[in-house]
Design an enzyme around this catalytic site. Structure first.
Site: not given
Length: 379
Positions: A179, A306, A357
């Site tokens: 990630d 982000y 993930h």
């Protein structure tokens, strides 16, 4: 600024846990979704199961003790406190390794894999496969400091990790991540700081280049299908956090229910499960992870990563040797050809039969074996 490395011990006040219990008692939930699946988001039934366990059975002190026993530290880098786990192997010549988590994860993801890496002989491995493990909390995550100025994107984090490894006395080391951890790890590989011998990722952070697509390759077809699904149905959280992290941050910091629902949806969507997130990860470990957002109130500060770096996800090729492992339920299952574009000197590639993930969290034994195999070529 101090270069000191300070022991860090968690001791959350009882009053904070009492406040959380009161907030859970007073939760106001919406009606159930008018669909039979997760297509509208976190299912009410899954969330109420989690909330009931959280309120009545979950024991934070268990997690707190384990983190304290694992070994927690803090050091200041570029004016920000960086929290990290540090576990040295009983083998003095073990290879130092920095492990980086992502969102919506935390260092909790690594609690089961760290013993397998530091003491492989107790877990089916050999002494010459041992690692000294460093697992930092990303800036604004967990018990790391919250940046008060912009600029803490993946480039700065990668540099901070190199500083951390040097400060710990490791002059030759390797890096791993998934990630956001994969983006940081790839950036370490691009910067190629002195001492970094190689990298490994369990998510390949590359941009899709139409000019390089071999549409006859089933792996490329699978990756493109995953990318299209992500863009159309799975990326709302990232659009919000990369454009208006402060707005969603109020809800994530103020509401334990909102925070849990926001995180639980991604654990369901991205783990290798049979319909429930709790097929892949236990209620205890899921809530442990949520607590590392709730207790330090990091819903907004974590989301800002982000805003800082989502547009920079993917980039030039790395300059060091590396490896990649593909777990089948990865968000975008990048094929080997994409891994070679990121890591020209790809010394390890493997496709696993199970896992998603959150590879280290879901499949700690398999994950440890992947790192042993990959980094054996760089020792």
């Amino acid at each position: 600024m101090s270069d000191d490395i300070r022991p860090f011990k968690l001791a959350i006040p009882d009053a904070d846990l009492v406040y959380l219990a009161k907030r859970l008692d007073r939760a106001r939930l919406p009606e159930a979704e008018p669909v039979d699946d997760w297509s509208q988001g976190t299912k009410l039934s899954a969330l109420t199961e989690l909330l009931a366990y959280w309120r009545l059975e979950y024991d934070w002190r268990r997690c707190e003790r384990r983190l304290n026993q694992t070994g927690q530290y803090v050091t200041e880098i570029d004016g920000l406190d960086i929290h990290f786990l540090h576990v040295r192997s009983p083998h003095e010549d073990a290879l130092p390794l920095v492990l980086t988590h992502g969102w919506p994860g935390s260092v909790v993801e690594f609690l089961e894999v760290i013993p397998r890496l530091t003491d492989p002989e107790m877990h089916g491995g050999k002494g010459d496969q041992a690692f000294h493990v460093v697992a930092p909390s990303l800036p604004g995550f967990g018990f790391s400091g919250k940046p008060t100025q912009t600029g803490w994107g993946i480039e700065k984090i990668a540099g901070a990790w190199a500083t951390l490894m040097e400060r710990l006395g490791y002059d030759r080391w390797v890096a791993q991540g998934g990630d956001w951890g994969s983006a940081v790890t790839a950036e370490i590989g691009r910067q190629a700081p002195k001492g970094c011998a190689g990298i490994h990722v369990n998510m390949v952070p590359v941009r899709i280049d139409p000019a390089e697509l071999d549409m006859s390759d089933p792996g490329v077809q699978r990756a493109l299908a995953g990318a299209q699904f992500y863009q159309e149905w799975d990326s709302g959280y990232s659009k919000q956090q990369s454009t208006r992290p402060q707005t969603i941050g109020y809800s994530l910091v103020d509401s334990p229910v909102g925070l849990a629902a926001w995180i639980l949806e991604k654990i369901w969507a991205w783990s290798d499960n049979d319909g429930s997130p709790f097929d892949a990860l236990s209620l205890d470990t899921v809530i442990d992870n949520i607590m590392l957002y709730w207790l330090p109130a990091t819903g907004a500060s974590a989301a800002r990563l982000y805003w800082e770096s989502f547009a920079k996800f993917g980039g030039d090729s790395v300059k060091v040797p590396g490896g990649a492992s593909l777990f089948p339920k990865e968000i975008i299952a990048a094929p080997e050809s994409w891994a070679k574009r990121l890591i020209p000197e790809l010394v390890h590639w493997n496709e696993l039969p199970k896992g998603g993930h959150f590879a280290a969290w879901e499949q700690p034994e398999v994950f440890a074996n992947e790192l042993r195999s990959c980094f054996a070529k760089m020792r």
